[in-house]
Scaffold this motif. Structure first.
Motif, mmCIF file in Angstrom:
data_model
loop_
_atom_site.group_PDB
_atom_site.id
_atom_site.type_symbol
_atom_site.label_atom_id
_atom_site.label_comp_id
_atom_site.label_asym_id
_atom_site.label_seq_id
_atom_site.Cartn_x
_atom_site.Cartn_y
_atom_site.Cartn_z
ATOM 1 N N TYR A 117 0.897 -1.259 -0.021
ATOM 2 C CA TYR A 117 -0.083 -0.007 0.020
ATOM 3 C C TYR A 117 0.969 1.257 0.167
ATOM 4 O O TYR A 117 0.613 2.149 -0.661
ATOM 5 C CB TYR A 117 -0.867 0.041 1.161
ATOM 6 C CG TYR A 117 -1.712 1.209 1.237
ATOM 7 C CD1 TYR A 117 -2.812 1.352 0.304
ATOM 8 C CD2 TYR A 117 -1.927 1.921 2.282
ATOM 9 C CE1 TYR A 117 -3.537 2.612 0.520
ATOM 10 C CE2 TYR A 117 -2.693 3.051 2.456
ATOM 11 C CZ TYR A 117 -3.711 3.381 1.530
ATOM 12 O OH TYR A 117 -4.391 4.343 1.620
ATOM 13 N N TYR A 174 -3.550 -2.413 5.021
ATOM 14 C CA TYR A 174 -4.374 -3.615 4.900
ATOM 15 C C TYR A 174 -3.589 -4.851 5.378
ATOM 16 O O TYR A 174 -3.973 -5.580 6.385
ATOM 17 C CB TYR A 174 -4.905 -3.807 3.557
ATOM 18 C CG TYR A 174 -5.575 -5.304 3.313
ATOM 19 C CD1 TYR A 174 -6.765 -5.693 3.744
ATOM 20 C CD2 TYR A 174 -4.970 -6.147 2.846
ATOM 21 C CE1 TYR A 174 -7.371 -6.685 3.885
ATOM 22 C CE2 TYR A 174 -5.419 -7.473 2.593
ATOM 23 C CZ TYR A 174 -6.860 -7.799 3.196
ATOM 24 O OH TYR A 174 -7.199 -8.923 3.035
ATOM 25 N N GLN A 215 -4.133 -6.727 9.002
ATOM 26 C CA GLN A 215 -4.626 -8.184 8.792
ATOM 27 C C GLN A 215 -3.664 -9.056 9.682
ATOM 28 O O GLN A 215 -4.043 -9.855 10.411
ATOM 29 C CB GLN A 215 -4.456 -8.563 7.493
ATOM 30 C CG GLN A 215 -5.590 -8.334 6.504
ATOM 31 C CD GLN A 215 -6.992 -8.655 7.045
ATOM 32 O OE1 GLN A 215 -7.719 -7.797 7.643
ATOM 33 N NE2 GLN A 215 -7.435 -9.850 6.994
#
Length: 1483
Positions: free
Chosen positions: A309, A335, A339
């Motif tokens: 990202y 993300y 996670q």
């Protein structure tokens, strides 16, 4: 399928078969046979092995009958609107069914049942449908793509036609009523399940307040309301009950008259608390396992700088992108990191709640499943999601997760307490274990399915809620799967007796006759407690609450709260936020956007979601964020912080594909809430879109049916009128003595000197007919040519002999008697008179036949004067084995008599097309086809050519008939088109099935493109504010075969279509007298393919174009599609040209483009628009390429089709070749490649430096001063260089992903260009597979098409030609890019163009072709060659293709799914052709 549940006689899987299939699938646990998680869909459903109790009979379905308290509630509901408050399992659904039945009996309106969830709707639908079999019922869910229904008028009407009961989720009815698709007045009853949800902004609450209440206040009819609930309140304030009653315009009712019966029916379970101790004090809960520590280490080792990202944001230079980068770096929230963090947290939670074994199982299960799952085959390999997936996979590999022991060990006290409770439960357990987390469902169900205490007694399944959020990434940490409905069905049938579930099973879902409910976690609120308790409604049932210790007052507290709620209808979760009240009060006086005609409306609450939906319909183009975005500012327009108090406004920005004046809107009022300001701005935008017509009267995005009426779907065959028969009118003209018209017709043999002239006479003008061939057999043909000099001098039939009957007798008299009647067409031989007395007039001799054998026929006078071709004189009887077909009695014929060898006169000749090769007769090996006695064979005195002519008269007459039909069409219905060439109309109405001298296929190919071009121009010019996403469906609808077929019928074209094949089979002459006495019926019908009717329309458009360019083509189009207002092509171009602004400067980056294109733009704005991708949505962006690409697509097709159609040397192209060539020249792959080849070369220089060492010569000590002695001398050289700038490099955009895609495509192009160029310009085969491997994106071809559109619009008035299309400048561009040059090469060298998959289909014949594609993610060092296969995380595809079950082709290393299939098909074709060539077969 047979099983313990019975057998099925249906061809499809019924419910029992599904359950048996499910039971077979769950026979083995996930960990019992392998240490790895299996592939496929195995998940928690597969956790439970079949135990010894699986042989028990499934529970019988309980038939509900009406009880007294249910009838009480029914009576109340018939008096007024009520909310029935009854315990779970007490039969609320039955009350509803009875109410529905009553409503169906007393009203013809619809009863609509509303459920809050999909699962509940599916369950209730089955129950309702089972008890209302006499009416049509429908289940409508979001998965039915209900949104698409609004794109076509009449869909909702069709869905509800004759439908009396509908079951749906809440939102569906609200949307349908809001958009005036389902009138509230059409509903007689609305049943609302779980009615306690109807509060605040719930869609049912809004339905009642925004539609029901206003309609009722205006005195309009409204439906009855029946609410169902087991927990009427969700807040702790008693006044909320009054609010619910007010919202639903109902009174809450609980059975009172039959309370004792109610309490007896509802079996309250015995509640027990199970203490398990303080888990946090135990070693198993606080000491992480090695796998947990490796997971934690993998997380801690993540480098934020390596995060995909962050890498993605580094390529985004926009202000928004830079701000996102700052936030991401500051918060370290990405993300991938989120996670991993969540993974660690869940693993620790698993360890604490379930134990160390569970944590290891969870880690192994998540990682192994994640690594095995792969992205969908059609997803790009270079997008952010795949990069993040690869990044996580690399981190997971460091964890080195190993499966725990098969038998769960080191479990937490809480799990052990649960296991003990389940083990000690008496009787046949049927139960539910409720947990909070979705992942907990997966882990706990596996523990229960495999632990020795429970595995033999319990068959375990799992159930969680299904997400309906579109576009949302599935959380792999949840370990979710898609087979929960199957588990629910199995639970109902008894194949499963224990379900581990989230709260999804609390509300409404029918899981009857449970005797065991376990709350593994505490219920969140009283509603959950009531719902769970209601599941345990069997006798002697138990409700277990797991608590930390005995002092936990949970159970007593819940019982007390339940009593309080029953007494006061209270709940302890009331939320009365001050800001929400303020927002609600602010909305009250906001205007409503309402359509007065339909009644559809939009409020400020709806506007934002509707605007999102509108933007989503604009296009599906990649690399573009089509959602609107909002900028919040103060009243002076300055940025405002979200935490800052005060009033503010918002401005919404819409996608650049819209017109400039439709792209930014500001909120009308100032607000203290950002959310309200954004909703206000969205409302203003939607109101403007409605005003300009982009939103229709139903307050939904405009659809093509709003602009052009719909036609019903096209069927394969249609019953139409029989073909027009022109002969009755001709017969009447003969009777009326009308002036005759005559033409000279010459009939000559292709393979000999035979030739004769006839006069063809009609009592109507003889139509002009082009010459045509009539095929006698596969070796010979006759040419029929009509003089074009006009009529012969009129002499009338009386003045000239009518030889028609004599000619027919020469050819057919031996088969039937030719009557002495007048034929509609009069044929007169101009060379000589023809009399029947000359037939069989001379006895033959060898001497005579040596003179006339080649020019005269002989006849068998003993057999109706049957004609034969003379072959030889035989002085004696030949042997029978020398004769192809001996006559009857030949064996008894005299031996010493003379015989004649002859060849039979044919029965069926005169076809307009050469006979098929498979009909060629096998040559006889015998010398004499037939033999006749010489004494019964006589010769004609009339030359045989006249018998040939007689044999061809039926075909000539048919050709005249076709021309008379075409002339009638041209002189009447097509008069306005100005078509002058009758032969074009003849071709246009002649289907290939008729096998006439011509057919419509070639000019239909042309007309199809002309129609598309004219329609595209008209749509673009007429709807200047419409984005491409609206224009394309409209254009497609206009040119669709369904519309053209319907247009043909409405026009009356069906009477003029020539479709039946002409044949002499059963042919008999037609006479004037018979036509007058018994004229054919005018009402006869026939069956024609609907595509044929559509094709004839397009063929007539092509004929009109050939006759007079686009002006005549448009005149023809307007006849068939009169509901659309058509303008000339030049006028449309002027409109588009005038719409483009003057004076817009050409960006510096685009200045070289004009030299590349070879065209100087008058309006630079058109070139800028053509080179602006819709992702480029920043300040100063006026428009994007979408509309010009829409126009250019049709222009390119038109240019290519016109060029292909005009090829005449050495002969015009066949229809099949035309289609193959067009596909090869205008597909996106070839356009993308040519776009990357079409480049300018900018001069530059390369600087090269080299170093040359020099040493001192002063005699210093070399050893001591070696370093100083060495002096580096640098050489610098400058060399000229050139940089390629292909067309796509000029495309401006604002998408980092698009930039990456461009780069990747350029690298692939560099690797593949030589091979592709060789194939295109020198190879024998078109490079389908290579172009597929290139993977050119759509924006490459879009740029070419948009550029063509821009050139065409800009060249208004600058190029005029006979066609009226103004294509000269565009044709020059197409030449420069190489399209037309490639066309000439493909045609001249007859390059093989058939796509390998299509070719394989032909080679396979009737055998099945099956493609088996597999993929894998290839990991390799990141420092490998850039762009090469094997790049980190790149997916490679392998394909096997089977023909008839045998593998005949393979392909490895494909970059895409389609490339692998194409290359495998190529391989298979080569193998199959090699095998056939080896066997001597021809292709």
């Amino acid at each position: 399928m047979a099983s313990e549940h019975g057998s099925s006689s249906s061809s499809e899987l019924d419910e029992d078969e599904i359950l048996v299939k499910y039971a077979d699938e769950i026979e083995t646990t996930l960990s019992s046979s392998s240490s790895d998680v299996p592939d496929g869909t195995d998940s928690d459903l597969g956790d439970s092995p079949r135990s010894s109790t699986s042989q028990e009979e499934p529970r019988a379905t309980v038939t509900m009958t009406a009880r007294a308290y249910q009838l009480e509630m029914l009576e109340e509901s018939l008096k007024k609107n009520v909310i029935v408050a009854m315990d779970t399992g007490s039969g609320k659904t039955q009350v509803a069914i009875m109410r529905i039945q009553t409503e169906l009996e007393r009203s013809d309106k619809i009863a609509w049942f509303l459920a809050p969830t999909v699962s509940l709707a599916e369950q209730q639908f089955e129950a309702i449908r089972a008890q209302t079999p006499g009416v049509q019922s429908k289940l409508i869910l979001g998965s039915d793509n209900v949104e698409a229904w609004s794109t076509k008028p009449g869909v909702w009407d069709a869905v509800l036609y004759n439908t009396r009961v509908v079951v749906s989720t809440y939102q569906i009815l609200f949307d349908a009523v809001t958009h005036a698709l389902v009138p509230l007045s059409s509903l007689g009853l609305i049943v609302i399940d779980e009615a306690h949800n109807c509060k605040g902004k719930n869609s049912v609450a809004r339905l009642m307040t925004e539609h029901y209440a206003p309609n009722k206040a205006r005195g309009l009819p409204v439906p009855h309301i029946l609410g169902l609930t087991a927990s009427p309140l969700m807040t702790s304030n008693l006044s909320d009950l009054e609010d619910l009653e007010q919202t639903l315009d109902s009174v809450c009712k609980t059975p009172s008259k039959h309370r004792d019966e109610l309490m007896a029916q509802v079996n309250r379970p015995e509640m027990r608390t199970i203490p398990y101790g303080d888990a946090s004090s135990l070693d198993s809960a606080v000491h992480p396992t090695p796998a947990m520590m490796r997971l934690k280490n993998a997380y801690s080792e993540l480098d934020i700088r390596e995060d995909p990202y962050i890498q993605h944001l580094l390529t985004d230079s926009t202000p928004r992108g830079r701000e996102k980068l700052k936030v991401a770096l500051r918060t370290k929230k990405t993300y991938s990191r989120s996670q991993m963090e969540s993974f660690c947290r869940r693993a620790w939670d698993m360890c604490e709640v379930f134990g160390r074994w569970a944590a290891d199982y969870y880690i192994h299960r998540v990682i192994s499943t994640f690594l095995k799952d792969s992205a969908p085959p059609n997803q790009a390999t270079d997008d952010l999601a795949n990069q993040e997936r690869t990044y996580l996979a690399e981190a997971f590999l460091k964890v080195d997760s190993q499966p725990p022991p098969e038998t769960p060990t080191t479990l937490s006290p809480k799990v052990r307490a649960l296991l003990d409770a389940l083990e000690s439960h008496n009787g046949n357990p049927i139960g539910i274990v409720f947990v909070k987390e979705r992942a907990s469902v997966a882990v706990l169900s596996h523990i229960l399915a495999t632990h020795p205490k429970t595995s033999r007694r319990y068959r375990v399944g799992s159930m969680v809620g299904t997400s309906t959020m579109p576009g949302r990434r599935q959380d792999f940490l949840d370990l979710s799967h898609k087979e929960y409905l199957l588990a629910l069905q199995a639970f109902r049938k008894g194949a499963i007796n224990l379900v581990v579930a989230t709260s999804v099973l609390e509300e409404g879902i029918d899981v009857p006759a449970c005797n065991l409910v376990v709350c593994f976690d505490k219920p969140d609120n009283l509603k959950s407690f009531i719902q769970r308790r209601g599941r345990a409604r069997m006798s002697a049932s138990h409700l277990y609450l797991l608590v930390e210790d005995e002092s936990d007052s949970s159970s007593r507290g819940w019982q007390k709260l339940e009593r309080d709620m029953k007494r006061k209808y209270e709940d302890d979760m009331r939320e009365n936020k001050r800001l929400e009240e303020i927002e609600d009060s602010e909305v009250l006086n906001y205007p409503v956007l309402r359509d007065e005609k339909t009644g559809a409306q939009i409020t400020i609450l709806d506007a934002k979601s509707h605007l999102e939906h509108f933007c989503a319909t604009l296009s599906t183009r990649r690399f573009v964020d089509w959602s609107p975005f909002y900028v919040v500012h103060d009243l002076a327009g300055n940025p405002v912080d979200a935490r800052q108090s005060g009033l503010r406004k918002a401005t919404v920005h819409l996608p650049v594909t819209l017109a400039p004046e439709l792209r930014t809107f500001e909120s009308l009022y100032a607000w203290s809430s950002e959310a309200k300001a954004c909703k206000d701005a969205a409302f203003q935008a939607y109101a403007k879109l409605y005003e300009v017509g982009l939103v229709n009267r139903h307050m939904l995005p405009l659809r093509d049916s709003d602009l052009l009426r719909d036609v019903e779907p096209r069927v394969g065959l249609a019953t139409v009128k029989e073909q027009l028969n022109p002969w009755p009118l001709v017969a009447q003209a003969w009777r009326d003595g009308a002036p005759t018209s005559s033409r000279r017709v010459t009939v000559s043999s292709h393979d000999g000197p035979a030739r004769t002239e006839l006069e063809l006479t009609l009592p109507v003008p003889v139509p002009d007919m082009a010459q045509f061939n009539l095929y006698w057999d596969h070796k010979s043909a006759w040419l029929v040519r009509m003089d074009t000099d006009g009529d012969l001098p009129e002499a009338g039939v009386v003045g000239r002999a009518n030889h028609t009957s004599a000619l027919l007798s020469l050819a057919f008299g031996h088969r039937w008697r030719i009557q002495e009647k007048q034929s509609p067409v009069c044929f007169t031989c101009l060379d000589r008179d023809v009399h029947l007395e000359e037939l069989s007039a001379t006895r033959i001799t060898p001497q005579l036949m040596s003179k006339i054998a080649s020019t005269h026929l002989v006849r068998d006078i003993a057999n109706e004067n049957h004609p034969y071709f003379y072959i030889d004189w035989l002085p004696s009887k030949p042997a029978v084995d020398l004769i192809g077909k001996p006559y009857q009695g030949f064996d008894e014929a005299p031996e010493d008599a003379a015989y004649v060898a002859v060849r039979a006169w044919p029965k069926k000749v005169g076809a307009f097309r050469p006979p098929h090769s498979n009909t060629v007769p096998v040559p006889s090996t015998k010398p004499y086809p037939r033999v006749l006695p010489a004494n019964q064979v006589w010769a004609d005195n009339i030359p045989a050519i006249y018998a040939h002519v007689g044999m061809l008269i039926p075909a000539i007459t048919h050709a005249v008939e076709v021309h008379l039909v075409a002339k009638d069409l041209l002189d009447t219905r097509l008069e306005r088109t100005g078509i002058t060439d009758l032969s074009l109309v003849v071709a246009a109405i002649s289907a290939s099935a008729a096998r006439g001298p011509t057919d419509y296929e070639r000019i239909e190919f042309l007309g199809d493109s002309i129609l598309k071009f004219c329609t595209t121009v008209n749509c673009s010019a007429k709807y200047l504010k419409y984005p491409e996403g609206y224009l394309s469906p409209l254009k497609d609808k206009i040119v669709a075969n369904s519309r053209l077929y319907r247009a043909a019928l409405e026009f009356g074209l069906d009477r003029y279509i020539i479709h039946k094949t002409f044949s002499l089979h059963k042919w008999r002459p037609t006479y004037v007298e018979d036509l007058l006495e018994n004229p054919p019926s005018a009402t006869e019908t026939r069956r024609l393919p609907t595509k044929t009717l559509a094709d004839v329309v397009e063929a007539l458009i092509g004929a009109a174009y050939i006759s007079g360019g686009t002006s005549k083509a448009l005149a023809c189009i307007s006849l068939f599609i009169p509901e659309f207002e058509w303008c000339s092509i030049e006028h449309g171009r002027e409109v588009l040209y005038n719409e483009a602004p003057d004076g817009e400067p050409l960006p510096a980056t685009m200045r070289p483009l004009e030299s590349l294109v070879g065209y100087t733009f008058n309006k630079k704005s058109l070139l800028v628009e053509a080179m602006t991708h819709p992702s480029c949505n920043g300040p100063g962006i006026r428009a994007s390429l979408d509309r010009l690409e829409f126009l250019g697509d049709a222009i390119l097709d038109y240019i290519v089709v016109k060029a292909l159609f005009s090829i005449s040397s050495p002969s015009p192209l066949e229809n099949s070749d035309l289609h193959l060539l067009r596909t090869a020249l205008v597909n996106a792959d070839i356009l993308g490649f040519l776009a990357m080849e079409w480049a300018i070369h900018q001069d530059g220089f390369d600087v090269v430096t080299t170093s040359t060492p020099t040493f001192s010569s002063a005699g210093d000590d070399a050893d001591a001063d070696a370093d100083a002695d060495a002096d580096a001398h640098t050489n610098v050289s400058i060399t000229p260089s050139q940089t390629r700038l292909p067309l796509p490099s000029f495309l401006r955009h604002a998408s980092p992903d698009l930039g990456l895609a461009q780069r990747a495509a350029a690298l692939r192009h560099a690797r593949l260009r030589e091979a592709i160029l060789h194939a295109l310009w020198r190879g024998p085969h078109y490079p389908w597979a290579l172009l597929c491997r290139l993977q050119a994106h759509k924006f490459h071809s879009d740029a070419v098409e948009a550029l063509l559109g821009a050139v065409w619009v800009d060249s208004v008035g600058g190029d005029s030609d006979g066609d009226g299309d103004g294509m000269a400048a565009c044709e020059a561009v197409a030449e420069r890019i190489g399209i037309l040059k490639l066309m000439r090469r493909l045609v001249a060298d007859r390059v093989w163009l058939l796509h390998p998959k299509e070719e394989l289909g032909r080679l396979a014949g009737s055998r099945e072709v099956e493609y088996l594609v597999t993929q894998q993610v290839v990991f390799s060092p990141k420092d490998g060659p850039e762009g090469e296969a094997g790049e980190a995380g790149e997916r490679m595809f392998r394909c096997e293709v089977k023909v008839g079950g045998v593998v005949v082709g393979t392909a490895e290393g494909g970059l895409s799914w389609e490339e692998a299939r194409t290359r495998a098909a190529e391989d298979a074709c080569a193998r199959l052709k090699g095998e056939r060539e080896g066997e001597g077969e021809e292709f």
